[in-house]
Design a protein around this motif. Sequence first.
Motif, short mmCIF file in Angstrom:
data_model
loop_
_atom_site.label_atom_id
_atom_site.label_comp_id
_atom_site.label_asym_id
_atom_site.label_seq_id
_atom_site.Cartn_x
_atom_site.Cartn_y
_atom_site.Cartn_z
N ASP A 82 23.76 -11.22 17.13
CA ASP A 82 24.24 -12.55 16.72
C ASP A 82 23.49 -13.64 17.46
O ASP A 82 23.12 -14.67 16.87
N LEU A 83 23.28 -13.43 18.76
CA LEU A 83 22.53 -14.42 19.54
C LEU A 83 21.08 -14.51 19.06
O LEU A 83 20.52 -15.61 18.96
N LEU A 84 20.48 -13.37 18.74
CA LEU A 84 19.13 -13.37 18.18
C LEU A 84 19.08 -14.18 16.89
O LEU A 84 18.17 -14.99 16.67
N ALA A 85 20.06 -13.95 16.03
CA ALA A 85 20.09 -14.66 14.76
C ALA A 85 20.23 -16.16 14.98
O ALA A 85 19.59 -16.97 14.29
N GLY A 86 21.07 -16.53 15.95
CA GLY A 86 21.24 -17.95 16.23
C GLY A 86 19.97 -18.60 16.74
O GLY A 86 19.60 -19.70 16.30
N GLU A 87 19.28 -17.93 17.67
CA GLU A 87 18.03 -18.49 18.19
C GLU A 87 16.94 -18.50 17.14
O GLU A 87 16.10 -19.40 17.10
N ALA A 88 16.92 -17.49 16.27
CA ALA A 88 15.90 -17.43 15.23
C ALA A 88 16.01 -18.58 14.24
O ALA A 88 15.02 -18.97 13.61
N SER A 89 17.20 -19.13 14.11
CA SER A 89 17.43 -20.19 13.12
C SER A 89 17.24 -21.59 13.69
O SER A 89 17.44 -22.57 12.97
N CYS A 90 16.89 -21.69 14.97
CA CYS A 90 16.74 -23.01 15.57
C CYS A 90 15.33 -23.19 16.11
O CYS A 90 14.53 -22.25 16.13
N GLU A 91 15.01 -24.40 16.52
CA GLU A 91 13.69 -24.70 17.08
C GLU A 91 13.83 -25.37 18.44
O GLU A 91 12.97 -26.14 18.85
N ASP A 92 14.90 -25.07 19.15
CA ASP A 92 15.14 -25.71 20.45
C ASP A 92 14.15 -25.22 21.50
O ASP A 92 13.60 -24.11 21.37
N PRO A 93 13.93 -26.01 22.56
CA PRO A 93 13.04 -25.55 23.65
C PRO A 93 13.51 -24.23 24.24
O PRO A 93 14.71 -23.97 24.37
N GLY A 94 12.57 -23.38 24.58
CA GLY A 94 12.89 -22.08 25.16
C GLY A 94 13.21 -21.02 24.14
O GLY A 94 13.56 -19.89 24.53
N ARG A 95 13.09 -21.33 22.86
CA ARG A 95 13.46 -20.38 21.80
C ARG A 95 12.72 -19.06 21.94
O ARG A 95 13.33 -17.98 21.89
N GLN A 96 11.40 -19.09 22.10
CA GLN A 96 10.62 -17.85 22.13
C GLN A 96 11.01 -16.99 23.33
O GLN A 96 11.13 -15.77 23.22
N ALA A 97 11.20 -17.63 24.49
CA ALA A 97 11.57 -16.87 25.67
C ALA A 97 12.92 -16.19 25.48
O ALA A 97 13.11 -15.02 25.86
N LEU A 98 13.87 -16.89 24.88
CA LEU A 98 15.18 -16.29 24.63
C LEU A 98 15.09 -15.14 23.62
O LEU A 98 15.72 -14.10 23.79
N LEU A 99 14.30 -15.34 22.56
CA LEU A 99 14.13 -14.27 21.58
C LEU A 99 13.54 -13.02 22.24
O LEU A 99 14.00 -11.90 21.98
#
Length: 298
Positions: A142-159
């Motif tokens: 669920d967290l992956l899906a949430g980060e995948a749908s946004c463009e906030d700073p740090g997105r790639q590191a969190l993914l």
Amino acid sequence: MDILADELAQARARGAVFSVLGRSAPWGLEFGGTRPLTTHLLLQGGGVLELPDSPPIALRPRDVVLATAGAPYRLASEPGTPAEPIAQARARGSDAGQPDAVILCGAYVLEGSIGASLLHALPRVVVLSAAQLEPAHATAIDLLAGEASCEDPGRQALLDRLLDVNLIYALRAWWKQPGAQPPGWYRATLDPGLTRVLERVHADPAAAWSVPEMARVAGSSRAAFSARFTTVVGQSPARYLTALRMRRAEDALVRTDAPLARIASDAGYGNEYAFATAFRRHHGLPPGRWRVENTGRH
């Protein structure tokens, strides 16, 4: 010491998301199958996984796929749908509008003989349905899906970090499945006595371990411990200890410029000559030559 965590750390296991693609049906993605370990998550929508000479495998939302290296394969909305090579698909990006499916793809790097051992313990593909996932694993997706749908700073590191979490959960879930063939050390985690021994040995493989001492830690007689260890782990305690020491020595040889005497001592050998003899027996090469041939590959 957590043995799975130690094995993953020694293998330098790490993941990176390389694409999150929205697709409207009909869609298809083709993968070369050259990466040692790839994961695919259908964050939205369903599809099929197609392998050569195998029936299509249905995929539903939040299913997890792990694929080891092998022949090319495809993810598609329906069997037989024309597929776009993943490199072209990444360059083109997501389809416009509201997609029918969102496919996250990532790759893992696992280094050295420990990484090879982990990969060997997996079949060509592992498919875990959303219904098989632990609640915490489902939450991570669920967290992956949430980060995948946004463009906030740090997105790639969190993914990427969440992809690492996915690997641990996926391995644990798969190795619990009937018919799975987990590594011997993982099978041993079901036995409290063997677990105590492996935790101690992994924490300090250079210690003066003997079979009687291991048996004492396990709370068993020497004969019963040796028989149980060999049956569960698949090799004798002495062979397991030697292999563990050799893996640690391999890591030091290719990642440091430490002299052989220091590596020998850290691996639990009294001198570099005893170490060199054991290393040659294990690898077929003396450690100095092995270092020259393997440095730079990791």
